[in-house]
Design a protein around this motif. Structure first.
Motif, short mmCIF file in Angstrom:
data_model
loop_
_atom_site.label_atom_id
_atom_site.label_comp_id
_atom_site.label_asym_id
_atom_site.label_seq_id
_atom_site.Cartn_x
_atom_site.Cartn_y
_atom_site.Cartn_z
N GLN A 72 0.83 -1.20 0.00
CA GLN A 72 0.00 0.00 0.00
C GLN A 72 0.87 1.25 0.00
O GLN A 72 2.01 1.24 0.45
CB GLN A 72 -0.90 0.03 1.24
CG GLN A 72 -2.04 -0.95 1.23
CD GLN A 72 -3.17 -0.46 2.13
OE1 GLN A 72 -3.74 0.61 1.92
NE2 GLN A 72 -3.46 -1.24 3.16
N ASP A 73 0.30 2.35 -0.46
CA ASP A 73 0.94 3.65 -0.29
C ASP A 73 1.00 3.95 1.21
O ASP A 73 0.07 3.59 1.96
CB ASP A 73 0.13 4.73 -1.00
CG ASP A 73 0.85 6.07 -1.01
OD1 ASP A 73 1.51 6.38 -2.02
OD2 ASP A 73 0.77 6.81 0.00
N VAL A 74 2.06 4.60 1.66
CA VAL A 74 2.23 4.81 3.10
C VAL A 74 1.08 5.60 3.71
O VAL A 74 0.71 5.37 4.88
CB VAL A 74 3.58 5.50 3.43
CG1 VAL A 74 4.75 4.62 3.05
CG2 VAL A 74 3.68 6.87 2.79
N THR A 75 0.47 6.54 2.96
CA THR A 75 -0.61 7.32 3.55
C THR A 75 -1.90 6.54 3.65
O THR A 75 -2.84 6.97 4.32
CB THR A 75 -0.85 8.62 2.75
OG1 THR A 75 -1.11 8.31 1.39
CG2 THR A 75 0.36 9.55 2.85
N ALA A 76 -1.98 5.39 2.99
CA ALA A 76 -3.10 4.47 3.18
C ALA A 76 -2.77 3.45 4.26
O ALA A 76 -3.61 3.10 5.10
CB ALA A 76 -3.44 3.77 1.87
N ALA A 77 -1.53 2.98 4.26
CA ALA A 77 -1.11 1.93 5.20
C ALA A 77 -1.24 2.38 6.65
O ALA A 77 -1.56 1.58 7.54
CB ALA A 77 0.33 1.52 4.91
N ILE A 78 -1.00 3.66 6.92
CA ILE A 78 -1.03 4.12 8.33
C ILE A 78 -2.43 4.09 8.92
O ILE A 78 -2.57 4.14 10.15
CB ILE A 78 -0.44 5.54 8.47
CG1 ILE A 78 -1.23 6.56 7.65
CG2 ILE A 78 1.03 5.54 8.11
CD1 ILE A 78 -0.81 7.99 7.89
N PHE A 79 -3.47 3.95 8.09
CA PHE A 79 -4.83 3.86 8.61
C PHE A 79 -5.36 2.43 8.58
O PHE A 79 -6.54 2.19 8.86
CB PHE A 79 -5.75 4.78 7.80
CG PHE A 79 -5.35 6.23 7.87
CD1 PHE A 79 -5.18 6.86 9.09
CD2 PHE A 79 -5.13 6.96 6.71
CE1 PHE A 79 -4.81 8.20 9.16
CE2 PHE A 79 -4.77 8.30 6.77
CZ PHE A 79 -4.60 8.92 8.00
N SER A 80 -4.49 1.47 8.23
CA SER A 80 -4.90 0.08 8.18
C SER A 80 -4.82 -0.56 9.56
O SER A 80 -3.96 -0.20 10.37
CB SER A 80 -4.00 -0.70 7.21
OG SER A 80 -4.10 -0.18 5.90
N PRO A 81 -5.71 -1.53 9.85
CA PRO A 81 -5.61 -2.24 11.12
C PRO A 81 -4.31 -3.05 11.18
O PRO A 81 -3.77 -3.41 10.12
CB PRO A 81 -6.84 -3.16 11.11
CG PRO A 81 -7.18 -3.31 9.65
CD PRO A 81 -6.80 -2.01 9.01
N PRO A 82 -3.77 -3.27 12.36
CA PRO A 82 -4.37 -2.99 13.67
C PRO A 82 -4.12 -1.60 14.21
O PRO A 82 -4.33 -1.36 15.40
CB PRO A 82 -3.69 -4.04 14.56
CG PRO A 82 -2.32 -4.16 13.98
CD PRO A 82 -2.51 -4.04 12.49
N ASN A 83 -3.69 -0.63 13.38
CA ASN A 83 -3.46 0.73 13.87
C ASN A 83 -4.75 1.29 14.47
O ASN A 83 -5.84 1.10 13.91
CB ASN A 83 -2.98 1.65 12.74
CG ASN A 83 -1.56 1.32 12.31
OD1 ASN A 83 -0.98 0.33 12.74
ND2 ASN A 83 -0.99 2.14 11.45
N CYS A 84 -4.61 1.98 15.59
CA CYS A 84 -5.80 2.43 16.31
C CYS A 84 -5.61 3.80 16.96
O CYS A 84 -6.35 4.18 17.85
CB CYS A 84 -6.19 1.41 17.38
SG CYS A 84 -4.88 1.07 18.59
N THR A 85 -4.59 4.54 16.52
CA THR A 85 -4.36 5.85 17.11
C THR A 85 -5.34 6.88 16.54
O THR A 85 -6.01 6.63 15.53
CB THR A 85 -2.91 6.31 16.89
OG1 THR A 85 -2.63 7.42 17.75
CG2 THR A 85 -2.65 6.69 15.44
N THR A 86 -5.38 8.03 17.17
CA THR A 86 -6.27 9.10 16.74
C THR A 86 -5.95 9.55 15.31
O THR A 86 -4.79 9.74 14.95
CB THR A 86 -6.14 10.32 17.67
OG1 THR A 86 -6.55 9.93 18.99
CG2 THR A 86 -6.99 11.48 17.20
N VAL A 87 -6.99 9.70 14.51
CA VAL A 87 -6.84 10.24 13.16
C VAL A 87 -7.11 11.74 13.23
O VAL A 87 -8.25 12.16 13.40
CB VAL A 87 -7.79 9.56 12.17
CG1 VAL A 87 -7.68 10.20 10.79
CG2 VAL A 87 -7.49 8.06 12.08
N PHE A 88 -6.06 12.54 13.15
CA PHE A 88 -6.23 13.99 13.20
C PHE A 88 -5.93 14.65 11.85
O PHE A 88 -6.08 15.86 11.71
CB PHE A 88 -5.36 14.60 14.31
CG PHE A 88 -3.88 14.31 14.20
CD1 PHE A 88 -3.05 15.13 13.46
CD2 PHE A 88 -3.33 13.22 14.87
CE1 PHE A 88 -1.69 14.87 13.36
CE2 PHE A 88 -1.97 12.96 14.78
CZ PHE A 88 -1.15 13.78 14.03
#
Length: 378
Positions: A72-88
């Motif tokens: 994935q592109d890195v800006t898509a990968a950072i929102f993929s599970p199991p990531n669960c931090t705040t999306v600001f």
């Protein structure tokens, strides 16, 4: 030195190892602060280090071992599970940088496959890269700084990537409690290659360790006798899940404990100090809750105690610090300065090779930044 300055770009070309919550907060922050005036940039310590602002950081390579992120592109990968931090900073534009398959080694604890919500899915059809593969990727992407966000306890994997950094000729920022900068043999390797290194184990902006250090130092400065203290933490991200395996925690416990012991004045006996992760609470997600207690004596040996509860979003709490670590590493590269960056390591990390009080470490870091500017980084 002159050749390095001639080829310096306007951006810092960064490669990230581990596209988890910390990487998510870092990348979101690069975009979030791009158009903000500095007086509105909460959590950013310096407007510029050398010529570099926050938005001058450019992620040009990334490594992970989760099929939900690899490819994935890195800006898509950072929102993929199991990531669960705040999306600001939602709706990020594509970066053009694709997450590559990384080397596993000890980067995954065996017990984590039993926890479905945060399970690590390792791609079955993608071979792990060799050292030559990673070095080639770093060189082809013209990476300048490699930042390590592997899970706690990833000793072999961290050493693998540190060696890749040496062979590729890039600076190394070690955000985890595996001892590279604070290991004399590894430190010497970066000195020999004249490559900057900052580490080990990132000290969050307003995290449990820095708060515990400040309070412990307060006891010492005010003449109170600290008899015993503990710090217990809970969280629900994959970092806490990983740390359920207590065999992976040896260096983490040393790192956090030494960060507090080093400012205690008189070191506490081992039975009187307990610091370290406590438990995994899934519904906390990236929220970390710290319970801290300090018991001591005042004038006349009259007893007192202090209790504190700290609740913070774990990954954004470290991202502002990581941004300064990256920029300090880059200005060192620009000026041809290699080896341990002592001031930044002491100020930004829990387990630097040489511990200093936070006020002194801050002064050392400001002096370092000024010296790099005088040497022509700006």
């Amino acid at each position: 030195m002159n050749m390095i300055k001639e080829i310096r770009s306007d951006k810092i070309r960064v490669a990230i190892i581990g596209m988890g919550n910390c990487a998510s907060s870092l990348i979101q922050g690069i975009h979030y602060y791009a158009d903000k005036p500095f007086d509105e940039c909460s959590g950013v310590l310096h407007e510029k280090i050398g010529p570099y602002t926050v938005s001058d950081i450019n992620v040009v390579a990334a490594f992970d071992i989760d099929a939900r992120k690899v490819g994935q592109d890195v800006t898509a990968a950072i929102f993929s599970p199991p990531n669960c931090t705040t999306v600001f900073a939602p709706d990020l534009p594509a970066s053009g940088t694709t997450v590559s398959m990384g080397r596993i080694l000890d980067g995954v604890a065996d017990h984590m496959v039993d926890y479905q919500p945060a399970r690590t899915f390792i791609p079955a059809d993608l071979p792990e890269p060799s050292e030559d593969d990673v070095v080639r990727k770093l060189k082809e992407s013209h990476t300048q700084v490699l930042i390590n966000y592997l899970p706690v306890g990833s000793q072999e994997a961290t050493e693998f990537y540190a060696n890749c950094a040496l062979k590729a000729g890039v600076g190394f920022v070690n955000c985890i409690p595996v001892f590279i900068a604070s290991n004399p043999e590894w430190r010497a390797k970066f000195e020999e290659r004249n490559l900057p290194i900052i580490g080990d184990d990132i000290k969050a902006q307003m995290g449990a360790t820095i708060v515990h250090r400040v309070l412990t130092n307060l006891f010492n400065k005010r003449g109170a006798k600290l008899d015993r203290t503990y710090q217990i933490n809970t969280g629900g991200n994959t970092d806490f899940l990983n740390m359920l395996n207590r065999t992976r925690l040896a260096s983490k416990k040393i790192s956090k404990t030494e960060a507090v012991q080093s400012v205690a004045g008189t070191r506490l006996d081992e039975e009187n100090i307990h610091i370290g992760p406590s438990d995994y609470v899934p519904w906390q997600n990236d929220n970390k809750v710290c319970f801290l207690r300090a018991e001591g004596r005042l004038f006349g040996d009259v007893p007192m105690n202090l209790e504190l509860r700290l609740s913070v979003e774990d990954s954004p709490n470290s991202a502002g610090v990581a941004i300064d670590m990256i920029r300090c590493c880059q200005v060192a590269l620009d000026c041809g300065v290699g080896g341990l960056l002592e001031g930044p390591s002491a100020f930004f990390c829990k387990h630097p090779p040489f511990q200093h009080e936070d006020e002194i470490a801050s002064e050392m870091t400001e002096t370092f930044i000024s010296d790099m500017k005088l040497q022509g980084a700006a």
